[in-house]
Design a protein around this motif. Structure first.
Motif, short mmCIF file in Angstrom:
data_model
loop_
_atom_site.label_atom_id
_atom_site.label_comp_id
_atom_site.label_asym_id
_atom_site.label_seq_id
_atom_site.Cartn_x
_atom_site.Cartn_y
_atom_site.Cartn_z
N LEU A 76 0.94 -1.10 0.02
CA LEU A 76 -0.04 0.02 -0.02
C LEU A 76 0.83 1.41 -0.09
N ASP A 84 2.12 1.64 -3.57
CA ASP A 84 1.30 1.95 -4.25
C ASP A 84 0.87 3.66 -4.25
N GLU A 141 -5.34 -4.30 -8.13
CA GLU A 141 -3.91 -4.07 -7.40
C GLU A 141 -2.92 -4.87 -8.55
N ARG A 156 -2.98 -2.76 -11.59
CA ARG A 156 -2.21 -1.51 -11.51
C ARG A 156 -0.61 -1.51 -11.53
#
Length: 175
Positions: free
Chosen positions: A72, A75, A121, A124
């Motif tokens: 996370l 990202d 996820e 991406r």
């Protein structure tokens, strides 16, 4: 009330025990303590969901929690980098000649960012690895645990979604 205090559930104890470490690790990646706190909360929620899906695990896998947190955090940095790159793509002469072009470019950047963040996820990640890190599809596939062909497909799906998101024909006509 009763004389004894209730014992907090196991998950709550993990949250309290790991909180500072989670925020600290995320902050090292993202740089902002407030963003790091949000990421730590999201990571913990995702970890709880994964643990509920696999209740037979005797020992809580804290390594999974930290992997979720790291993903996370990375990202978040990647999305920030995409926003910066898109903002810098506003033509210099358009910024001076036509303020409407600047607004349109910013709108495109906002839509692209929202579309990128809405992607699954892995999709991406494949797109960002290809665009940001200029990785080959074989390298992306190895990193994601899929074939090179699947990595190519994931990156292509992301590109298609971004193109749809920034396509002017998809905008409502009455603003």
């Amino acid at each position: 009330m009763g004389g004894g205090r209730r014992k907090p559930p196991e998950i709550e104890r993990h949250y309290v025990r790991e909180w500072r470490s989670l925020v600290s690790r995320s902050r090292r990646i993202v740089g902002c303590p407030f963003v790091a706190e949000e990421i730590a909360q999201e990571a913990f929620l995702r970890w709880m969901v994964k643990r509920r899906r696999c209740p037979e695990a005797d020992e809580p896998e804290l390594g999974l929690l930290y992997r979720i947190l790291r993903g996370l955090s990375i990202d978040t940095n990647r999305a920030k980098a995409v926003r910066r790159r898109l903002a810098h793509r506003v033509p210099v002469d358009a910024a001076h000649d036509d303020p409407e072009q600047v607004v349109l470019a910013q709108d495109v950047a906002t839509r692209a960012e929202a579309a990128l963040l809405a992607l699954p996820e892995r999709t991406r990640a494949a797109f960002l690895m290809r665009r940001d890190q200029e990785m080959s599809f074989a390298e992306i596939g190895a990193a994601l645990g899929v074939s090179a062909a699947r990595a190519h497909q994931l990156a292509g799906n992301a590109l298609s979604a971004l193109m749809v998101a920034i396509d002017d024909e998809n905008e409502p006509t009455d603003r």
